[in-house]
Design an enzyme around this catalytic site. Structure first.
Site, mmCIF file in Angstrom:
data_model
loop_
_atom_site.group_PDB
_atom_site.id
_atom_site.type_symbol
_atom_site.label_atom_id
_atom_site.label_comp_id
_atom_site.label_asym_id
_atom_site.label_seq_id
_atom_site.Cartn_x
_atom_site.Cartn_y
_atom_site.Cartn_z
ATOM 1 N N HIS A 204 64.059 96.751 -39.652
ATOM 2 C CA HIS A 204 63.497 95.656 -38.657
ATOM 3 C C HIS A 204 63.082 94.509 -39.713
ATOM 4 C CE1 HIS A 204 63.434 98.860 -35.958
ATOM 5 N NE2 HIS A 204 63.093 97.877 -35.032
ATOM 6 N N HIS B 219 55.579 101.581 -41.058
ATOM 7 C CA HIS B 219 56.005 101.328 -42.501
ATOM 8 C C HIS B 219 54.829 100.926 -43.188
ATOM 9 C CE1 HIS B 219 60.372 101.120 -41.678
ATOM 10 N NE2 HIS B 219 60.214 100.772 -40.403
#
Length: 271
Positions: free
Chosen positions: A193, A235
């Site tokens: 992303h 993440h």
């Protein structure tokens, strides 16, 4: 003497440790006896020669240590620095994962953070680019959209390849969603992303005429989408930062291989 023998036998019978179930506990192990008997040497041999043999044996054992054990016992400065930074990264990522689950401190905002993350998924951007490309009627618009489609496809392939090489897990054990599996964004490093929104924001800032407030909002959107992945626990912080770097490098790569209007028209006609 005859009277003392029956007394000793009675004492042995009354002793609990002489029972059959406890005999194995009283008897020493055969291996230990053999080691002790083998280790015994005449008193004449015990001396400087025995000490030298023991030192030589210890020296040989120390030389037979695996290389990785020696490295762990004597770590380098780079290894210490890398492990320290890695520990700091994991600690910060876990602290910032405030929406990792419903039980987290910001668990109620998890749905909103996930919705923000969807704006950085590759599948909606590819689908939207194809729809705009079909409806576009100008050569300049088709050229920009075709190169944007190329950039999105390159982003998915590059990030998927890097993640397969690194195979780094996220700070929390969270199962990727359906869109993550479609874009092969299943590992943590680098953050797909983050690379995508960094590439898109740089692409739009260079090829679209936007007012200053819109340019600021575009940059803020990219930052929010990137760090929303840390908030939901998918993440680490370094994964997002490296994703921003890879996204910028992908933009530079697309600028180098920019397709001209004639090439775009040829590809559109084939399609």
């Amino acid at each position: 003497m005859p009277a003392s023998q029956p007394r000793s036998r009675a004492r042995d019978r009354s002793n609990v440790l002489n029972r059959a179930e406890f005999l194995s506990l009283n008897q020493p192990l055969k291996g230990n006896q053999e080691n002790r008997s083998g280790g015994r040497k005449p008193s004449g041999q015990a001396g400087p020669a025995g000490a030298q043999n023991a030192n030589a044996k210890e020296r040989r054992q120390s030389q037979q240590l695996p290389e990785e054990d020696c490295m762990q016992l004597n770590p380098s400065f780079k290894g210490i620095a890398f492990n320290s930074l890695l520990a700091i990264d994991i600690c910060m990522s876990k602290r910032l994962g405030v929406c990792a689950s419903r039980a987290s401190s910001w668990g109620g905002a998890r749905s909103m953070i996930n919705l923000l993350g969807i704006t950085g998924h590759g599948i909606p951007w590819i689908a939207g680019t194809l729809i705009c490309l079909v409806k576009s009627s100008t050569l300049a618009g088709q050229e920009v959209l075709m190169n944007l489609l190329l950039a999105l496809l390159l982003d998915i392939m590059i990030v998927a390849g890097l993640q397969k090489l690194a195979k780094r897990k996220g700070p929390y054990d969270i199962t990727p969603g359906l869109l993550d599996y479609l874009t092969m964004d299943t590992y943590a490093f680098p953050a797909g992303h983050a690379s995508r929104v960094a590439m898109l924001s740089k692409f739009f800032l260079n090829h679209l005429v936007l007012a200053i407030p819109l340019r600021i909002l575009l940059v803020l959107w990219a930052l929010c989408v990137g760090f929303s992945r840390v908030m939901i626990g998918r993440h680490h912080v370094t994964d997002v930062l490296s994703g921003f770097v890879f996204g910028y490098l992908q933009f530079r790569l697309v600028e180098l291989i920019w397709m001209s209007s004639n090439t775009c028209q040829m590809l559109i006609s084939i399609w």
